[in-house]
Write a protein that holds these residues in place. Sequence first.
Motif, PDB file in Angstrom:
ATOM      1  N   HIS A 128      56.823  30.679  50.526  1.00 37.75           N
ATOM      2  CA  HIS A 128      57.753  30.236  49.485  1.00 37.75           C
ATOM      3  C   HIS A 128      58.582  31.434  49.025  1.00 37.75           C
ATOM      4  N   PRO A 129      59.886  31.270  48.842  1.00 37.07           N
ATOM      5  CA  PRO A 129      60.728  32.432  48.506  1.00 37.07           C
ATOM      6  C   PRO A 129      60.269  33.201  47.278  1.00 37.07           C
ATOM      7  N   ALA A 130      59.794  32.509  46.257  1.00 37.77           N
ATOM      8  CA  ALA A 130      59.352  33.215  45.050  1.00 37.77           C
ATOM      9  C   ALA A 130      58.098  34.030  45.322  1.00 37.77           C
ATOM     10  N   VAL A 131      57.166  33.463  46.064  1.00 38.78           N
ATOM     11  CA  VAL A 131      55.938  34.176  46.401  1.00 38.78           C
ATOM     12  C   VAL A 131      56.251  35.342  47.334  1.00 38.78           C
ATOM     13  N   ALA A 132      57.093  35.089  48.330  1.00 40.66           N
ATOM     14  CA  ALA A 132      57.446  36.142  49.280  1.00 40.66           C
ATOM     15  C   ALA A 132      58.134  37.310  48.581  1.00 40.66           C
ATOM     16  N   ALA A 133      58.943  37.013  47.567  1.00 42.85           N
ATOM     17  CA  ALA A 133      59.613  38.088  46.823  1.00 42.85           C
ATOM     18  C   ALA A 133      58.590  38.926  46.063  1.00 42.85           C
ATOM     19  N   TRP A 134      57.629  38.263  45.436  1.00 35.44           N
ATOM     20  CA  TRP A 134      56.571  38.998  44.728  1.00 35.44           C
ATOM     21  C   TRP A 134      55.791  39.882  45.699  1.00 35.44           C
ATOM     22  N   VAL A 135      55.422  39.323  46.850  1.00 32.79           N
ATOM     23  CA  VAL A 135      54.636  40.061  47.832  1.00 32.79           C
ATOM     24  C   VAL A 135      55.403  41.278  48.335  1.00 32.79           C
ATOM     25  N   GLN A 136      56.679  41.097  48.622  1.00 30.01           N
ATOM     26  CA  GLN A 136      57.488  42.215  49.104  1.00 30.01           C
ATOM     27  C   GLN A 136      57.515  43.344  48.074  1.00 30.01           C
ATOM     28  N   GLN A 137      57.663  42.994  46.802  1.00 37.85           N
ATOM     29  CA  GLN A 137      57.701  44.013  45.760  1.00 37.85           C
ATOM     30  C   GLN A 137      56.317  44.628  45.537  1.00 37.85           C
ATOM     31  N   ALA A 138      55.269  43.834  45.694  1.00 41.41           N
ATOM     32  CA  ALA A 138      53.910  44.372  45.575  1.00 41.41           C
ATOM     33  C   ALA A 138      53.642  45.410  46.658  1.00 41.41           C
ATOM     34  N   ARG A 139      54.069  45.123  47.868  1.00 40.90           N
ATOM     35  CA  ARG A 139      53.844  46.052  48.974  1.00 40.90           C
ATOM     36  C   ARG A 139      54.643  47.344  48.805  1.00 40.90           C
ATOM     37  N   ALA A 140      55.717  47.281  48.036  1.00 40.99           N
ATOM     38  CA  ALA A 140      56.549  48.467  47.823  1.00 40.99           C
ATOM     39  C   ALA A 140      56.023  49.352  46.695  1.00 40.99           C
ATOM     40  N   GLU A 141      55.046  48.859  45.933  1.00 39.67           N
ATOM     41  CA  GLU A 141      54.496  49.667  44.850  1.00 39.67           C
ATOM     42  C   GLU A 141      53.656  50.818  45.404  1.00 39.67           C
ATOM     43  N   HIS A 142      53.601  51.895  44.638  1.00 39.60           N
ATOM     44  CA  HIS A 142      52.818  53.056  45.060  1.00 39.60           C
ATOM     45  C   HIS A 142      51.615  53.306  44.158  1.00 39.60           C
ATOM     46  N   ALA A 143      51.595  52.692  42.978  1.00 38.76           N
ATOM     47  CA  ALA A 143      50.496  52.923  42.050  1.00 38.76           C
ATOM     48  C   ALA A 143      49.193  52.383  42.628  1.00 38.76           C
ATOM     49  N   VAL A 144      48.119  53.125  42.412  1.00 38.89           N
ATOM     50  CA  VAL A 144      46.800  52.752  42.910  1.00 38.89           C
ATOM     51  C   VAL A 144      45.840  52.695  41.724  1.00 38.89           C
ATOM     52  N   LEU A 145      45.086  51.611  41.635  1.00 41.18           N
ATOM     53  CA  LEU A 145      44.037  51.492  40.628  1.00 41.18           C
ATOM     54  C   LEU A 145      42.710  51.807  41.301  1.00 41.18           C
ATOM     55  N   PRO A 146      42.097  52.934  40.976  1.00 45.86           N
ATOM     56  CA  PRO A 146      40.859  53.317  41.666  1.00 45.86           C
ATOM     57  C   PRO A 146      39.781  52.249  41.619  1.00 45.86           C
ATOM     58  N   GLY A 147      39.693  51.518  40.509  1.00 46.38           N
ATOM     59  CA  GLY A 147      38.679  50.488  40.402  1.00 46.38           C
ATOM     60  C   GLY A 147      38.881  49.333  41.350  1.00 46.38           C
ATOM     61  N   GLU A 148      40.100  49.175  41.830  1.00 45.72           N
ATOM     62  CA  GLU A 148      40.409  48.105  42.777  1.00 45.72           C
ATOM     63  C   GLU A 148      40.441  48.613  44.217  1.00 45.72           C
ATOM     64  N   GLU A 149      40.188  49.902  44.414  1.00 47.01           N
ATOM     65  CA  GLU A 149      40.217  50.503  45.741  1.00 47.01           C
ATOM     66  C   GLU A 149      38.937  51.296  45.954  1.00 47.01           C
ATOM     67  N   PRO A 150      37.771  50.632  45.927  1.00 47.38           N
ATOM     68  CA  PRO A 150      36.518  51.389  46.065  1.00 47.38           C
ATOM     69  C   PRO A 150      36.428  52.092  47.413  1.00 47.38           C
ATOM     70  N   PRO A 151      35.651  53.181  47.473  1.00 50.97           N
ATOM     71  CA  PRO A 151      35.570  53.977  48.715  1.00 50.97           C
ATOM     72  C   PRO A 151      35.174  53.161  49.937  1.00 50.97           C
ATOM     73  N   SER A 152      34.266  52.198  49.763  1.00 45.29           N
ATOM     74  CA  SER A 152      33.835  51.408  50.908  1.00 45.29           C
ATOM     75  C   SER A 152      34.967  50.617  51.511  1.00 45.29           C
ATOM     76  N   ARG A 153      35.884  50.173  50.644  1.00 42.40           N
ATOM     77  CA  ARG A 153      37.025  49.417  51.126  1.00 42.40           C
ATOM     78  C   ARG A 153      38.059  50.347  51.749  1.00 42.40           C
ATOM     79  N   GLN A 154      38.240  51.508  51.114  1.00 39.69           N
ATOM     80  CA  GLN A 154      39.199  52.468  51.672  1.00 39.69           C
ATOM     81  C   GLN A 154      38.795  52.860  53.090  1.00 39.69           C
ATOM     82  N   ALA A 155      37.508  52.974  53.301  1.00 36.40           N
ATOM     83  CA  ALA A 155      37.046  53.352  54.640  1.00 36.40           C
ATOM     84  C   ALA A 155      37.326  52.268  55.649  1.00 36.40           C
TER      85      ALA A 155
END
Length: 218
Positions: free
Chosen positions: A191-218
């Motif tokens: 859907h165009p609205a969802v696709a627009a959100w996703v495109q902008q989400a992928r362009a973000e650079h901020a990282v929340l450590p609590g949402e990126e645990p080491p096990s997942r990063q690996a």
Amino acid sequence: MFILHIGNKNYSSWSMRPWVAMTAFGIPFEERLHLLDTPAFATEVAPLSPLARVPILEDGALRVWDSLAICEYLAERFPQHALWPRDSAARARARSLCASMHSGFGALREHMSMNIRAEWPGQGMTPAVRHDIDQILSMWSDALHSSGGPWLFGAFSLADAFYAPVCMRFLTYRPALPDWAWSYVREVAAHPAVAAWVQQARAEHAVLPGEEPPSRQA
């Protein structure tokens, strides 16, 4: 013009719902992005809501917080748009689906948090998460069967906007789903609205450590 205060697009499932709804129905708004888990967040958001959480909608002097309250307000303000289904029975069912998402599925939220940039197939599954997913699939199946699709209630509505973050989770974690469910997930993602959100989400650079645990990063 409306002002919609949101969090990071990669992580904030609550913000995604009204943003997608307003974008999908052509309701103009100004976006204010507040970075989650930063010292500035509380300073910026606390004056706007007693909960100091996003999303928040400003309409002049009025401030509406909580994604469901925002969407209900928009449905009242814009009756010309079918944010909810026109049929009263379908509208009641759509509200039930949104309320279920709004108040439930805690295991899914905890173990499969939204992270659009990530790819973690097979991770996050527990018996409680599987139970949540099966309940969601049951509701989707009933709605799609009754409406004939391609959206939960025939035409795109708030119900689809509310489950867009669930679709994002499914694309990140790739749990076992029947083919018809993956078809719906792909429909939502396209859907165009969802696709627009996703495109902008992928362009973000901020990282929340609590949402990126080491096990997942690996």
